[in-house]
Design a protein around this motif. Sequence first.
Motif, mmCIF file in Angstrom:
data_model
loop_
_atom_site.group_PDB
_atom_site.id
_atom_site.type_symbol
_atom_site.label_atom_id
_atom_site.label_comp_id
_atom_site.label_asym_id
_atom_site.label_seq_id
_atom_site.Cartn_x
_atom_site.Cartn_y
_atom_site.Cartn_z
ATOM 1 N N LEU A 17 40.681 -14.700 29.159
ATOM 2 C CA LEU A 17 40.070 -15.285 27.964
ATOM 3 C C LEU A 17 40.836 -14.897 26.700
ATOM 4 O O LEU A 17 41.083 -15.740 25.835
ATOM 5 C CB LEU A 17 38.606 -14.866 27.863
ATOM 6 N N ALA A 18 41.251 -13.639 26.601
ATOM 7 C CA ALA A 18 42.009 -13.195 25.423
ATOM 8 C C ALA A 18 43.334 -13.939 25.316
ATOM 9 O O ALA A 18 43.718 -14.404 24.229
ATOM 10 C CB ALA A 18 42.239 -11.686 25.492
ATOM 11 N N VAL A 19 44.031 -14.081 26.425
ATOM 12 C CA VAL A 19 45.301 -14.803 26.422
ATOM 13 C C VAL A 19 45.056 -16.286 26.130
ATOM 14 O O VAL A 19 45.784 -16.903 25.347
ATOM 15 C CB VAL A 19 46.047 -14.615 27.765
ATOM 16 N N ALA A 20 44.022 -16.839 26.724
ATOM 17 C CA ALA A 20 43.708 -18.253 26.498
ATOM 18 C C ALA A 20 43.419 -18.525 25.027
ATOM 19 O O ALA A 20 43.847 -19.553 24.490
ATOM 20 C CB ALA A 20 42.526 -18.681 27.368
ATOM 21 N N ASN A 30 45.990 -28.475 25.124
ATOM 22 C CA ASN A 30 46.953 -28.652 26.211
ATOM 23 C C ASN A 30 47.699 -27.376 26.556
ATOM 24 O O ASN A 30 48.755 -27.425 27.189
ATOM 25 C CB ASN A 30 47.940 -29.770 25.860
ATOM 26 N N ALA A 31 47.172 -26.232 26.148
ATOM 27 C CA ALA A 31 47.813 -24.958 26.489
ATOM 28 C C ALA A 31 47.999 -24.887 28.000
ATOM 29 O O ALA A 31 47.134 -25.309 28.771
ATOM 30 C CB ALA A 31 46.953 -23.796 26.001
ATOM 31 N N SER A 32 49.114 -24.362 28.414
ATOM 32 C CA SER A 32 49.459 -24.302 29.833
ATOM 33 C C SER A 32 48.627 -23.250 30.566
ATOM 34 O O SER A 32 48.655 -22.063 30.210
ATOM 35 C CB SER A 32 50.945 -23.970 29.983
ATOM 36 N N LEU A 33 47.917 -23.692 31.585
ATOM 37 C CA LEU A 33 47.140 -22.752 32.400
ATOM 38 C C LEU A 33 48.067 -21.789 33.141
ATOM 39 O O LEU A 33 47.731 -20.619 33.330
ATOM 40 C CB LEU A 33 46.246 -23.504 33.378
ATOM 41 N N ARG A 38 50.338 -16.330 33.657
ATOM 42 C CA ARG A 38 51.527 -15.469 33.606
ATOM 43 C C ARG A 38 51.343 -14.343 32.585
ATOM 44 O O ARG A 38 51.552 -13.174 32.891
ATOM 45 C CB ARG A 38 52.744 -16.329 33.264
ATOM 46 N N VAL A 39 50.931 -14.696 31.366
ATOM 47 C CA VAL A 39 50.778 -13.691 30.310
ATOM 48 C C VAL A 39 49.627 -12.736 30.625
ATOM 49 O O VAL A 39 49.707 -11.536 30.341
ATOM 50 C CB VAL A 39 50.576 -14.372 28.932
#
Length: 185
Positions: A17-20, A30-33, A38-39
């Motif tokens: 959630l934090a990275v998202a 459209n952020a890459s899942l 990965r992050v």
Amino acid sequence: MADGQRADARRNHGRILAVAEQEVATHGANASLEQIARVAGVGSATVRRHFPTRHALLEAVSWQRIEVLCARARELTGTADSREALLAWLADVVTYCVAAKGLATALNYEGDPVQGNSCATAIEQAAEPLLRRAVDDGVATADVTVSDLVTLMVGIVTATEHHRDPLATAERLFALAVKGISPTG
């Protein structure tokens, strides 16, 4: 062992959630899942286990802003001028959606018919008394719904997101929607 898995699952959920939140703030809906996985240091299957759809992830990322919009609707319900209260809330929806990439998509009412749309439901429940009051006062038509109004705001935000000044353009189009295109006479 099960407790360890649950604690690990909670940590993974928090990291994802934090990275998202960061990825959506940068890249919008459209952020890459895969990039989020990965992050966050997890596999893409782990992301999908916590957030089975992109929409579920956007809802989770947007939830704090949704709560603010819900609180604002409840606050404005007590305002003396029901038309001005409704318009102020709708203007807040536009402003929040422009500022928070992905929020307009999270409010999209064409969600999963089985899972529903918790953001849309929360907004609808919070704003319904605000709209009903405006209808009762004769300053909004009886056939308009919160869903209609939010869909209109989302459309304005989506149509202006790539403009040079998205907020100014969205605000101008919102004012046009409120005023209409016919001259008053």
